[in-house]
Structures are given as C-alpha cells and as structure tokens.
Write a protein that holds these residues in place. Structure first.
Motif, PDB file in Angstrom:
ATOM      1  N   PRO A 180       0.833  -1.193   0.000  1.00  0.00           N
ATOM      2  CA  PRO A 180       0.000   0.000   0.000  1.00  0.00           C
ATOM      3  C   PRO A 180       0.880   1.259   0.000  1.00  0.00           C
ATOM      4  CG  PRO A 180       0.085  -0.928   2.192  1.00  0.00           C
ATOM      5  CD  PRO A 180       0.851  -1.861   1.302  1.00  0.00           C
ATOM      6  N   ILE A 240      -2.120  -3.139   7.439  1.00  0.00           N
ATOM      7  CA  ILE A 240      -3.042  -4.251   7.654  1.00  0.00           C
ATOM      8  C   ILE A 240      -2.386  -5.192   8.656  1.00  0.00           C
ATOM      9  CG2 ILE A 240      -4.196  -6.222   6.593  1.00  0.00           C
ATOM     10  CD1 ILE A 240      -4.054  -4.685   3.938  1.00  0.00           C
ATOM     11  N   CYS A 247      -2.463  -8.846  10.067  1.00  0.00           N
ATOM     12  CA  CYS A 247      -2.990 -10.177   9.768  1.00  0.00           C
ATOM     13  C   CYS A 247      -2.662 -11.109  10.908  1.00  0.00           C
ATOM     14  CB  CYS A 247      -2.354 -10.775   8.520  1.00  0.00           C
ATOM     15  SG  CYS A 247      -2.482  -9.792   7.071  1.00  0.00           S
ATOM     16  N   ILE A 298       0.406 -16.761  14.175  1.00  0.00           N
ATOM     17  CA  ILE A 298       1.212 -15.858  13.358  1.00  0.00           C
ATOM     18  C   ILE A 298       0.550 -14.479  13.386  1.00  0.00           C
ATOM     19  CG2 ILE A 298       2.411 -15.686  11.154  1.00  0.00           C
ATOM     20  CD1 ILE A 298       0.647 -18.255  10.387  1.00  0.00           C
ATOM     21  N   GLU A 299       1.354 -13.463  13.526  1.00  0.00           N
ATOM     22  CA  GLU A 299       0.806 -12.126  13.381  1.00  0.00           C
ATOM     23  C   GLU A 299       1.812 -11.297  12.613  1.00  0.00           C
ATOM     24  OE1 GLU A 299      -0.966 -10.277  16.812  1.00  0.00           O
ATOM     25  OE2 GLU A 299      -0.514  -8.281  16.032  1.00  0.00           O
ATOM     26  N   TYR A 300       1.379 -10.655  11.572  1.00  0.00           N
ATOM     27  CA  TYR A 300       2.293  -9.802  10.833  1.00  0.00           C
ATOM     28  C   TYR A 300       1.549  -8.608  10.262  1.00  0.00           C
ATOM     29  CZ  TYR A 300       0.486 -12.231   6.758  1.00  0.00           C
ATOM     30  OH  TYR A 300      -0.334 -12.758   5.801  1.00  0.00           O
ATOM     31  N   VAL A 301       2.343  -7.633   9.831  1.00  0.00           N
ATOM     32  CA  VAL A 301       1.766  -6.368   9.384  1.00  0.00           C
ATOM     33  C   VAL A 301       2.161  -6.130   7.930  1.00  0.00           C
ATOM     34  CG1 VAL A 301       1.781  -3.880   9.764  1.00  0.00           C
ATOM     35  CG2 VAL A 301       1.864  -5.434  11.711  1.00  0.00           C
ATOM     36  N   ILE A 302       1.192  -5.694   7.151  1.00  0.00           N
ATOM     37  CA  ILE A 302       1.487  -5.299   5.769  1.00  0.00           C
ATOM     38  C   ILE A 302       1.470  -3.782   5.743  1.00  0.00           C
ATOM     39  CG2 ILE A 302       0.634  -5.328   3.401  1.00  0.00           C
ATOM     40  CD1 ILE A 302      -0.853  -7.909   4.093  1.00  0.00           C
ATOM     41  N   GLN A 303       2.555  -3.169   5.348  1.00  0.00           N
ATOM     42  CA  GLN A 303       2.532  -1.714   5.213  1.00  0.00           C
ATOM     43  C   GLN A 303       3.494  -1.248   4.128  1.00  0.00           C
ATOM     44  OE1 GLN A 303       5.248  -1.022   9.168  1.00  0.00           O
ATOM     45  NE2 GLN A 303       3.159  -0.428   9.213  1.00  0.00           N
ATOM     46  N   ALA A 304       3.559   0.087   3.970  1.00  0.00           N
ATOM     47  CA  ALA A 304       4.225   0.654   2.798  1.00  0.00           C
ATOM     48  C   ALA A 304       5.612   0.069   2.543  1.00  0.00           C
ATOM     49  CB  ALA A 304       4.292   2.157   2.902  1.00  0.00           C
ATOM     50  N   GLU A 360      11.600 -16.377   5.896  1.00  0.00           N
ATOM     51  CA  GLU A 360      10.587 -16.620   4.881  1.00  0.00           C
ATOM     52  C   GLU A 360      11.138 -17.506   3.764  1.00  0.00           C
ATOM     53  OE1 GLU A 360       7.200 -13.524   3.419  1.00  0.00           O
ATOM     54  OE2 GLU A 360       9.270 -13.099   2.994  1.00  0.00           O
ATOM     55  N   ILE A 384       0.580 -13.802  -7.271  1.00  0.00           N
ATOM     56  CA  ILE A 384       0.746 -14.530  -6.026  1.00  0.00           C
ATOM     57  C   ILE A 384       1.999 -14.046  -5.309  1.00  0.00           C
ATOM     58  CG2 ILE A 384       2.089 -16.491  -6.933  1.00  0.00           C
ATOM     59  CD1 ILE A 384      -0.858 -17.378  -4.981  1.00  0.00           C
ATOM     60  N   TYR A 385       1.970 -14.153  -3.994  1.00  0.00           N
ATOM     61  CA  TYR A 385       3.137 -13.724  -3.236  1.00  0.00           C
ATOM     62  C   TYR A 385       3.973 -14.913  -2.778  1.00  0.00           C
ATOM     63  CZ  TYR A 385       6.227 -12.023   0.252  1.00  0.00           C
ATOM     64  OH  TYR A 385       7.367 -11.747   0.945  1.00  0.00           O
ATOM     65  N   ARG A 411      10.423 -13.194  -3.488  1.00  0.00           N
ATOM     66  CA  ARG A 411      10.804 -13.035  -4.901  1.00  0.00           C
ATOM     67  C   ARG A 411      12.210 -13.516  -5.209  1.00  0.00           C
ATOM     68  NH1 ARG A 411       5.724 -12.865  -5.821  1.00  0.00           N
ATOM     69  NH2 ARG A 411       4.733 -10.828  -5.899  1.00  0.00           N
ATOM     70  N   SER A 430       9.255  -5.004  -3.769  1.00  0.00           N
ATOM     71  CA  SER A 430       7.837  -4.866  -3.467  1.00  0.00           C
ATOM     72  C   SER A 430       7.083  -4.173  -4.599  1.00  0.00           C
ATOM     73  CB  SER A 430       7.638  -4.144  -2.146  1.00  0.00           C
ATOM     74  OG  SER A 430       8.311  -2.921  -2.161  1.00  0.00           O
ATOM     75  N   TYR A 431       7.808  -3.458  -5.459  1.00  0.00           N
ATOM     76  CA  TYR A 431       7.109  -2.775  -6.546  1.00  0.00           C
ATOM     77  C   TYR A 431       7.139  -3.540  -7.862  1.00  0.00           C
ATOM     78  CZ  TYR A 431       6.755   0.895  -3.201  1.00  0.00           C
ATOM     79  OH  TYR A 431       6.437   1.583  -2.072  1.00  0.00           O
ATOM     80  N   ALA A 482       5.461  -6.044  -8.892  1.00  0.00           N
ATOM     81  CA  ALA A 482       4.145  -6.366  -9.439  1.00  0.00           C
ATOM     82  C   ALA A 482       3.525  -5.158 -10.136  1.00  0.00           C
ATOM     83  CB  ALA A 482       3.222  -6.866  -8.338  1.00  0.00           C
TER      84      ALA A 482
END
Lengths: 408, 273
Positions: free
Chosen positions: A83, A88, A90, B2-8, B18, B111-112, B115, B267-268, B270
């Motif tokens: 983003p 987010i 998860c 599992i807990e994780y964060v998706i951000q910029a 991973e 799909i992730y 990479r 990350s860019y 895609a």
C-alpha cells in the motif's frame, strides 16, 4: 475476540502518467537525470483510506463496479503490491487465488502442474502428496494426468486449477472472481466447495460481480466505490444499496472525464462524450418492459477518422453479455471530420425480461481501437404491478422471443 | 499464532526466515525450468552434454589450431573445457536470472512468495547443466589420459563452483531487479556476457598478460580465480591464493549489492512488471 484482519487507512495511489509509459527507458534517465519527468503530477487513488475488520470464520463478499479498487485491495491483502500508506494486521496464514492456475506451464503434465501450482500457492510437498488423490478426483482428469497441459481443453485446465486450490488449508482465503468461468456443473461444484470451506470455520474474502453468489456464500458484504468503502453490512443490505444506488445515474452520463481503463491501447482520435437513454419511464435509466430502447451517443471526433465502428455490449448484472451489436451490422458510417456527432441506437425488438442490464461501449476506426468503456452505466427494465406482464418478474432466462408460435 | 503487518515499506531485511519457509519452491522452480528446457527437443537432455562438447571443439579449432594459443602445457580441449565449465554456470545463470523476473511476471502479479527464489533458482538451473557437462569432461579427461589430483578435485573444484555461484547470484539478482524497471538490460546483457567471455581467462591462459594493471584486475576478478582453481586440478600448478582471496571478497560484495538492490525494489515489481 480479536479480528483476524485489521485493515487500517489503506491507500494506494498510482501515477497516471507513469502508468501509461511504464517501461522506463534508461535513455530517458540518462538524457535528463535531473529533470523531473513530465505527467507525474497526476495521481490516481485506486484505494483511498479503506478501513474494515474481519473476524475469524467470517466470509466476506467485496462488490463494486469495475475500477472501484476491489482487485487492488486483494493484491495488497495478498502482499503482491504494497500500500502507499496505511497498514493491515494479519493474524493468520493467507492464501490468495487471484487467478486460477497461477504458475501452470503448458509443457508440463497434469501431475507436474499439480505440484508446481500447489507449491506456488504455498503448499508443502507433503501436503500435496497427502491430497493428491483427492485433487485428481475432484478435477476429474485422471486419464490425462501424464499428458502435457497444452493438450488440455480450457475447461480441463480450469478444473485442475480449482481442484488444487480447493485443498489449500490457510486460515484466510482470498478469492477473486475465479468462479466466473467454467460450465454450470463445475461452477456448482466450486460453489459447494467454497461453501464447505467457509462452513469449516475458515475466513474467506471473496470478490465478485455475481450478486447471487455473494448472497449465497457470504455473511457480510463490503461495497467499494471509487476506492472507498461505501457500505459495510449484511449481503442483502449492501447489495440492495448497491443496486438502488446505481439507478441514481444522471439522465445524461458525461463520459468526457471518465478515465479509460482496460488493456486496450486506445488511439482516442474519436471519443465518447455522453450517453443517454430515451423513452424513459418515471426515472432516468428505467424503461418499461417490451418497450423500444433508444440509446443516444455523442461522439467527439478529434482527428478525422475513417470507417468508424461503434460497438455496444449489453450484459446481465452477473457480467454475462447478451447483446454484442456493431454499427457495421447495419450500415457503414462515412468518414468523419473533426467535430461532435450524435448517433442513436434503437432496439425495437429488445425483448428481455425485467431486470438490470449493463452497457459497455467501444469505438474502432480502420482496425485501431479508439475508445472503450467496459461499463458506462446500467438500465433497468420494469414491469408495473398491475399490468398483464406482471408475472414476467418471476420468469427465468433472459430473452423473450416474439411471434414464435404458429397454429398449423 | 502468526501475526504480521502489511505496510508501505518495511525496514530492510534479508527475509531468511521466509526463504526457509518457502525452501521447496527453489526446487520446484529449478525443476520446472530444467524440465521445460529440453521438453520438446528431440535429443532432450543430450543437449546439455552436446553444448559444451561443441563449444570445446569449436574453440579448439580456432584458438589452438589456428591461433596457437598457449594452454599451460595441457591439451587445449582439456584446458578450454575446464574454463568453459565455470564459464557456462556464470553465463547461463546470469542470462536466466537477469530475465527471470520478466519471464515470470504473470506469476509475480498474481501470487506472493519471496521473490528472491526466482533469480536464485534460475542460477541453480544453470548448475544442473553443469553437472551434465561434467560427464563430458570426465570422458575428455580419460581420452587424453590426463592425471587428476584427487585431493584437489575434492577441495578446489567445489570452491571454484561456490565462488562462481556467489558471483552469479550477486550479478543476477542485481540485473534482475534493474531489468524489471529498465528493459534496456535485456538487450545489454548478451553483449556484456560476450565481452566477459573474452575478458576472462576462459580460452587463454591467465599468464598471457604482462601488463601489471590487467594482472591486478584479474586478481580481483572472482571468475578468473574460480577458473584457476578448476584448472589446477589437472595441471598441478599452484593456485594464487591471494587472487582467490580477493576474488572471493569481490564475489561476496557483489552478492551483498545484488541482494540489497533486489530486496529494496522487489515490493514494486508487481506494479512495474
């Protein structure tokens, strides 16, 4: 209970200028290393401050028009693209199915593709081994297991792809309209499987244009519009809101400022300026059952064009195209000089059952695509309560042919 | 749980955990590429053996017979093949990995997964070809009754391969990342590889140079020392350990630069691919 997904202030912006010429060339950079690139100031918000929570075990439908940001949201949720801002949280393993058969290779056999696809989707080899029999069984391609995929029919490829995906066991499953394809029987099978998945306590996020599927599968539905959450409620609430909201279109839809999306390389020597529906009932974009439908277009010709062809597609609400009409089916349009022209499309015999239908339009000149809008608007065909046609509301199918019976 | 964060943009990390989680994908991608590569060829995997053989014959005719290039006292085919073995890992690996993100764009967009697996398994694919070529090499060695120093075979050859792979990983991931943004690299890389073939002591002896600057450059060149290691197994010549040391440092540096660039921009992919 803590939410399994917390979507907080998610925003995604694209630079429109940069998107059109997205292969940057090194030459440009070397020629003007310090000069700022042109056209980059125009930004487009695919998502703008989107917030919602998802609780474990919920199945959520995400609806909205094309370009509302549904696919972008799914891409961010599945970590394919980041983003621009927001975050987010998860709390579980996510698996996403944005396409059926990601990683399928035509040269590999069905068996090999099951392993390839499964592992790309995040399955471990022992998991695939464990489900292998069941996957083959579900797909029904047993005989062709060792045939290269390129010899499969598209339906078989699809069945195989869905079969692999059906045995994913993540906590959160993200699905993008993969059910829009395949024959009726297989669709039913897929829906059954998805129902089973959501009943088994897993969380499902599901993007669809098919309202019926959303109603059937989801316990909550989110409506996205222009990148923001417009409505977040029960499926029937949200869908009603969505459909009724669609009716509040302006009488004349102005298309001059609508951003053209889609994969075509548009020349734009001629462009749609507006579209309007004539003979309306009591509200714009509503007409009576069995009435003549007249669509009025205004087209701006920017540079002289030859052999202009106008195309109209009318589809049902679930994106099934029922009419694909070309102006060249009837008559040739002479060469047009710069200026604005209007055209009427009259469908006297368009006898379709009551319901909501969508309009898509395109312009083409001698072999080049000039303009294309997948969904400009929708119209509704209504039956008044007291009329003799009232029972048309309960009929199935789409087309009502006229004069097909003769006494012999 | 599992807990994780998706951000910029997250802070820079290697993402090793991973990578480990997805370790099987290395195998599957490599396996797919190897499988697909020879699938519709009538001779199939035989090409993996024929290619180095044909190259060897070709270069022997040109360099040994026509140009009379010195080969450190061993038969020229043995000499050339020892260089080509290492060279092919590098050139095929680099070409595969630099284009890998573009050729796999459809997967990346849908799909992730980490990479880095893509360019890395592209290099591993080249390594599979190497093992086939090794069979040819063994046959050539037998044909020329070449003495092999077993101790060196066990230690020097793997070390040479390791240096080559690290170098190829580094340059490959670096170019793969740049190639997503600037497609110009797609056209530049073949020229670059051609140039490097002649700039490395693959087909001629490293001792051919007398210019001290070029010699210094050769010492810093990881491929040059990898080739030397590979060759010394048969010639019995002493290896220049200083060159191996500096070459290894350069290789590791290249790897660090490659992975850093890749992770910074991945990350860019895609959005750009």
């Amino acid at each position: 209970m803590k939410p399994i997904l917390e979507v907080q202030h998610i925003t995604k912006q694209f630079k429109i200028g940069a998107q059109q010429e997205r292969y940057l060339s090194l030459r440009d950079l070397l020629a003007n290393p310090f000069k700022k690139k042109k056209n980059v100031d125009q930004t487009f918000f695919a998502l703008n401050d989107v917030n919602f929570d998802v609780y474990p075990g919920e199945s959520i439908g995400i609806i909205g028009r094309n370009g509302a940001g549904k696919s972008t949201l799914l891409k961010i949720l599945s970590k394919i693209t980041p983003p621009s801002s927001g975050k987010i949280i998860c709390r579980g393993r996510v698996a996403s199915l944005l396409e059926v058969g990601t990683g399928f290779h035509p040269e590999l056999s069905g068996r090999e593709n099951i392993y390839m696809n499964g592992s790309i989707l995040g399955m471990r080899k022992f998991e695939i081994d464990k489900h292998f029999e069941a996957i083959v069984d579900f797909s029904g391609i047993e005989q062709f297991l060792d045939t290269p995929l390129k010899r499969y029919s598209s339906g078989m490829q699809l069945r195989l792809a869905f079969a692999v995906a059906a045995f994913l066991e993540p906590e959160i499953l993200i699905i993008d309209e993969v059910l829009a394809v395949g024959d009726a029987e297989f669709q039913k099978k897929c829906l059954g499987k998805m129902d089973e998945v959501s009943k088994s306590g897993r969380t499902v996020l599901f993007v669809s244009h098919n309202m019926e599927t959303v109603l059937q599968l989801c316990d909550r539905c989110i409506l996205l519009e222009k990148g923001t959450v417009k409505k977040n409620g029960t499926p029937s609430e949200t869908i009603d809101y969505y459909l009724s909201n669609q009716k509040n279109q302006d009488e004349v839809i102005d298309l001059s400022n609508v951003i053209r999306t889609g994969s075509f390389d548009l020349k734009q020597n001629a462009r749609f300026r507006s579209v309007k529906l004539d003979n309306i009932d009591n509200a714009p974009w509503q007409i009576k059952y069995k009435q003549t439908i007249t669509l009025k277009f205004e087209i701006d010709v920017i540079n002289d064009v030859q052999d202009l062809e106008i195309g109209i597609a009318i589809s049902t609400i679930s994106d099934f195209e029922i009419i694909s009409s070309l102006s060249t089916d009837c008559k040739k349009i002479e060469n047009l000089k710069k200026g604005t022209y209007s055209f009427d499309f009259v469908f006297p015999e368009l006898t379709v059952l009551p319901g909501i239908y969508k309009i898509g339009i395109g312009l083409r000149s001698d072999k080049k695509m000039e303009d294309y809008l997948k969904e400009v608007g929708q119209f509704e065909i209504l039956v008044s309560k007291s009329s003799s046609d009232e029972k048309a509301n309960t009929r199935k199918g789409i087309i009502v042919p006229k004069n097909i019976i003769n006494r012999s | 749980m599992i807990e994780y964060v998706i951000q910029a943009q997250n802070k820079f990390s290697l993402g090793l955990k991973e990578l480990w989680h997805y370790r099987e994908l290395f195998y599957f991608f490599t396996w797919r590429d190897v499988k697909v590569k020879y699938k519709q060829a009538a001779l199939g995997v035989l090409w993996a053996i024929l290619q180095p053989l044909i190259m060897m014959v070709m270069f022997t005719l040109i360099f040994s017979k026509a140009l009379k290039v010195s080969s450190d006292g061993i038969p020229y085919p043995v000499f050339a093949l020892s260089g080509l073995l290492i060279w092919n890992i590098f050139s095929n690996g680099l070409l595969n990995s630099a284009n890998s993100m573009v050729t796999n764009a459809n997967i990346i967009k849908k799909i992730y997964f980490p990479r880095l697996i893509i360019p890395m398994s592209a290099v591993l694919t080249a390594l599979v070809d190497f093992f086939f070529a090794l069979i040819v090499y063994a046959l050539v060695l037998i044909y020329y009754h070449q003495n092999v120093i077993i101790l060196k075979l066990i230690f020097y050859l793997p070390l040479g391969i390791l240096i080559t792979i690290i170098t190829t990983f580094g340059l490959g991931t670096f170019l793969a990342a740049l190639n997503v943004k600037f497609r110009d690299f797609q056209y530049m890389i073949p020229f670059m590889i051609q140039f490097l073939l002649f700039a490395n002591p693959v087909l001629y002896s490293a001792k051919a140079f007398t210019n001290p600057w070029i010699n210094a450059l050769m010492k810093a060149n990881p491929l040059s020392s990898a080739i030397q290691l590979c060759r010394s197994v048969f010639t019995g010549q002493e290896v220049d350990w200083l060159a191996v040391g500096t070459g290894s440092i350069v290789a590791i540096l290249l790897l660090a630069i490659g992975i850093y660039t890749f992770r910074k921009t991945e990350s860019y992919f895609a959005d750009l691919a």
